[in-house]
Design a protein around this motif. Structure first.
Motif, PDB file in Angstrom:
ATOM      1  N   ALA A 320      47.198  31.007  36.335  1.00 56.63           N
ATOM      2  CA  ALA A 320      47.746  31.325  37.656  1.00 56.63           C
ATOM      3  C   ALA A 320      47.107  30.453  38.732  1.00 56.63           C
ATOM      4  CB  ALA A 320      47.535  32.800  37.965  1.00 56.63           C
ATOM      5  N   TRP A 321      45.795  30.260  38.635  1.00 53.27           N
ATOM      6  CA  TRP A 321      45.096  29.427  39.632  1.00 53.27           C
ATOM      7  C   TRP A 321      45.520  27.971  39.512  1.00 53.27           C
ATOM      8  CZ3 TRP A 321      39.688  27.039  39.250  1.00 53.27           C
ATOM      9  CH2 TRP A 321      39.271  26.561  40.506  1.00 53.27           C
ATOM     10  N   GLN A 322      45.587  27.479  38.283  1.00 52.67           N
ATOM     11  CA  GLN A 322      45.957  26.080  38.065  1.00 52.67           C
ATOM     12  C   GLN A 322      47.350  25.762  38.599  1.00 52.67           C
ATOM     13  OE1 GLN A 322      44.096  23.331  36.414  1.00 52.67           O
ATOM     14  NE2 GLN A 322      42.754  24.777  37.422  1.00 52.67           N
ATOM     15  N   HIS A 323      48.238  26.721  38.544  1.00 55.13           N
ATOM     16  CA  HIS A 323      49.613  26.491  38.986  1.00 55.13           C
ATOM     17  C   HIS A 323      49.862  26.950  40.424  1.00 55.13           C
ATOM     18  CE1 HIS A 323      50.136  26.074  34.597  1.00 55.13           C
ATOM     19  NE2 HIS A 323      51.101  25.244  34.936  1.00 55.13           N
ATOM     20  N   GLY A 324      48.790  27.245  41.155  1.00 56.46           N
ATOM     21  CA  GLY A 324      48.914  27.541  42.566  1.00 56.46           C
ATOM     22  C   GLY A 324      49.506  28.889  42.906  1.00 56.46           C
ATOM     23  N   ILE A 326      47.754  31.630  42.821  1.00 60.24           N
ATOM     24  CA  ILE A 326      46.679  32.347  43.504  1.00 60.24           C
ATOM     25  C   ILE A 326      46.004  31.383  44.469  1.00 60.24           C
ATOM     26  CG2 ILE A 326      44.499  33.580  43.262  1.00 60.24           C
ATOM     27  CD1 ILE A 326      45.312  34.395  40.484  1.00 60.24           C
ATOM     28  N   ARG A 327      45.837  31.817  45.721  1.00 56.65           N
ATOM     29  CA  ARG A 327      45.239  30.974  46.757  1.00 56.65           C
ATOM     30  C   ARG A 327      44.169  31.754  47.513  1.00 56.65           C
ATOM     31  NH1 ARG A 327      50.760  29.946  46.772  1.00 56.65           N
ATOM     32  NH2 ARG A 327      51.346  27.762  46.444  1.00 56.65           N
ATOM     33  N   PRO A 328      43.263  31.048  48.177  1.00 55.38           N
ATOM     34  CA  PRO A 328      42.225  31.732  48.960  1.00 55.38           C
ATOM     35  C   PRO A 328      42.825  32.751  49.923  1.00 55.38           C
ATOM     36  CG  PRO A 328      41.725  29.398  48.815  1.00 55.38           C
ATOM     37  CD  PRO A 328      43.092  29.571  48.220  1.00 55.38           C
ATOM     38  N   GLY A 329      42.209  33.928  49.957  1.00 54.35           N
ATOM     39  CA  GLY A 329      42.684  35.005  50.815  1.00 54.35           C
ATOM     40  C   GLY A 329      43.611  35.985  50.134  1.00 54.35           C
ATOM     41  N   ASP A 330      44.150  35.619  48.979  1.00 57.76           N
ATOM     42  CA  ASP A 330      45.043  36.520  48.247  1.00 57.76           C
ATOM     43  C   ASP A 330      44.259  37.702  47.685  1.00 57.76           C
ATOM     44  OD1 ASP A 330      47.144  34.846  48.731  1.00 57.76           O
ATOM     45  OD2 ASP A 330      47.227  33.995  46.706  1.00 57.76           O
ATOM     46  N   ALA A 348      39.805  44.749  41.679  1.00 63.11           N
ATOM     47  CA  ALA A 348      40.614  44.275  42.795  1.00 63.11           C
ATOM     48  C   ALA A 348      39.714  43.440  43.694  1.00 63.11           C
ATOM     49  CB  ALA A 348      41.195  45.450  43.571  1.00 63.11           C
ATOM     50  N   LEU A 349      40.120  42.207  43.959  1.00 61.47           N
ATOM     51  CA  LEU A 349      39.264  41.305  44.717  1.00 61.47           C
ATOM     52  C   LEU A 349      40.090  40.375  45.597  1.00 61.47           C
ATOM     53  CD1 LEU A 349      39.491  38.378  43.004  1.00 61.47           C
ATOM     54  CD2 LEU A 349      38.181  39.737  41.370  1.00 61.47           C
ATOM     55  N   THR A 350      39.438  39.812  46.591  1.00 56.96           N
ATOM     56  CA  THR A 350      40.046  38.782  47.411  1.00 56.96           C
ATOM     57  C   THR A 350      39.650  37.422  46.855  1.00 56.96           C
ATOM     58  OG1 THR A 350      40.068  40.121  49.422  1.00 56.96           O
ATOM     59  CG2 THR A 350      40.153  37.741  49.705  1.00 56.96           C
ATOM     60  N   TRP A 351      40.640  36.589  46.579  1.00 55.08           N
ATOM     61  CA  TRP A 351      40.400  35.285  45.934  1.00 55.08           C
ATOM     62  C   TRP A 351      39.733  34.334  46.924  1.00 55.08           C
ATOM     63  CZ3 TRP A 351      40.471  34.195  40.999  1.00 55.08           C
ATOM     64  CH2 TRP A 351      40.385  32.852  40.605  1.00 55.08           C
ATOM     65  N   THR A 352      38.784  33.540  46.410  1.00 55.48           N
ATOM     66  CA  THR A 352      38.031  32.636  47.289  1.00 55.48           C
ATOM     67  C   THR A 352      38.092  31.180  46.867  1.00 55.48           C
ATOM     68  OG1 THR A 352      36.071  33.193  45.971  1.00 55.48           O
ATOM     69  CG2 THR A 352      36.365  34.382  48.044  1.00 55.48           C
ATOM     70  N   ALA A 353      38.307  30.898  45.597  1.00 52.60           N
ATOM     71  CA  ALA A 353      38.239  29.516  45.125  1.00 52.60           C
ATOM     72  C   ALA A 353      39.375  28.686  45.716  1.00 52.60           C
ATOM     73  CB  ALA A 353      38.286  29.469  43.604  1.00 52.60           C
ATOM     74  N   GLU A 354      39.037  27.491  46.175  1.00 54.77           N
ATOM     75  CA  GLU A 354      40.060  26.579  46.689  1.00 54.77           C
ATOM     76  C   GLU A 354      40.948  26.105  45.550  1.00 54.77           C
ATOM     77  OE1 GLU A 354      40.543  25.912  49.819  1.00 54.77           O
ATOM     78  OE2 GLU A 354      38.818  27.060  50.536  1.00 54.77           O
ATOM     79  N   LYS A 355      42.025  25.438  45.909  1.00 53.46           N
ATOM     80  CA  LYS A 355      42.957  24.962  44.906  1.00 53.46           C
ATOM     81  C   LYS A 355      42.232  24.098  43.886  1.00 53.46           C
ATOM     82  CE  LYS A 355      47.351  22.573  44.214  1.00 53.46           C
ATOM     83  NZ  LYS A 355      48.468  21.856  44.842  1.00 53.46           N
TER      84      LYS A 355
END
Length: 358
Positions: A320-324, A326-330, A348-355
């Motif tokens: 999901a992250w590799q294909h964009g 999931i983005r920071p703030g999600d 349940a968490l707020t995503w932080t890693a940049e693309k």
């Protein structure tokens, strides 16, 4: 503050298609294939000889190194390793210590969770809490599984039609692989909204049971068995009770996080769209309208990798992250649903890693 700094994944060998499976173990009825949803899977063994091409530890190392590279952390700087697997190379030492050695770490903290699909989320929760305590600055969480060696003995006759239909389902369903998540700690707001962990099958028989190689019976008896180690999968109960586990897990996680499903960007649930899993959701207590909302947020890649046990959530998360997606703030839900003894674990968490660089 604890944040996710990067993810990684490793899938062994070339993809094995359903046509490849038909040549190995015979076919499945079209409606069963549709229910499983899996189109491809990867094996860590040679499907014709059974020879191991890669080990559990090698897969875990590869996933961890990729996650560390994306997080910008050197392997030698890792302070904590937490790993989940139900298919270790040995009873002892713990599998995580072999990964430690592969990463060249003379000394670090280690924890191992012996579990399946829920294990990686349990491991992530443990690592998150340990970093929150201030004891460590970073952690690598790994889920790794090598299931194909348990299946190969069913092929020893060389006749695909000799494999029983109920055993063929496991061939088509399961795959091997590893996934990893890197956590780092620092200053800032809390990114974890809530987590849950429960086994609701204390009064039920296991839905999946790997029998053999343990201490449940004298070794002499186990050696005399037709197959010393075997995988038993209760497909009927998985279809009937699995949705109940999911509905309870999702409700519990949203309550623990004080979130609504509308506030969620994505729900990483590796088998969330498989028809065998979704057919009984209404009887489990989820309305069609609720399911429509949840389904639009599910992130999974089951059709491409199969059911990979402890590796399932981190592999799907990495995809999901590799294909964009999931983005920071999600706001993201991670849910592991395990039929072995009807276990669930969620965060349940707020995503932080940049693309991520692809």
């Amino acid at each position: 503050m604890v944040t996710i700094a990067g993810t990684g994944a490793y899938l062994p060998g070339i993809p094995l298609t359903n046509d490849d499976m038909a040549g190995l173990c015979g076919t499945l009825p079209p409606e069963v294939l549709e229910g499983l949803q899996v189109q491809r899977r990867h094996w860590a063994i040679d499907p014709t000889s059974g020879r191991h091409l890669v080990s559990n530890g090698e897969m875990a190392e590869a996933a961890a190194l990729q996650a560390l590279e994306r997080a910008g952390i050197e392997p030698g700087d890792v302070e904590l390793l937490v790993m989940s697997t139900s298919s270790p190379e040995y009873h002892l030492p713990a599998q995580v210590t072999f990964v430690q050695a592969r990463l060249g770490l003379t000394r670090c903290a280690v924890v191992e969770v012996r579990s399946g699909c829920a294990g990686a989320v349990q491991a992530l929760d443990i690592a998150w809490r340990m970093l929150e305590s201030g004891r460590y600055a970073n952690a690598v969480v790994i889920g790794s599984e090598i299931i194909s060696p348990l299946l190969f003995p069913y092929l020893r006759s060389g006749d695909p039609e000799a494999v029983r239909l109920r055993d063929r389902i496991s061939f088509y369903n399961f795959g091997d692989g590893a996934g990893a998540v890197v956590l780092t700690s620092g200053d800032g707001p809390d990114r974890l909204h809530g987590s849950v962990n429960a086994c609701i099958g204390g009064d039920r028989q296991p839905g999946m049971h790997i029998i053999g190689g343990g201490t449940h019976a004298p070794i002499a008896e186990q050696l005399a068995a037709r197959q010393m180690v075997r995988l038993n999968l209760d497909v009927v109960q998985s279809e009937k009770f699995g949705p109940t586990v999911f509905v309870e897990a999702l409700d519990a996680l949203l309550r623990a996080s004080d979130l609504t499903i509308d506030e969620i960007t994505g729900c990483v649930l590796p088998e969330g769209n498989a028809p065998y899993f979704t057919a009984e959701l209404e009887s489990a207590g989820m309305s069609a309208e609720q399911w429509k909302t949840v389904q639009s947020k599910i992130m999974e890649n089951l059709s491409d990798v199969g059911a990979t046990g402890s590796a399932a959530v981190p592999i799907a998360l990495d995809d999901a992250w590799q294909h964009g997606r999931i983005r920071p703030g999600d706001k993201v839900l991670l849910l592991g649903i395990e039929t072995s003894r009807w276990i669930y674990a969620g965060m349940a968490l707020t995503w932080t890693a940049e693309k991520s660089p692809r």
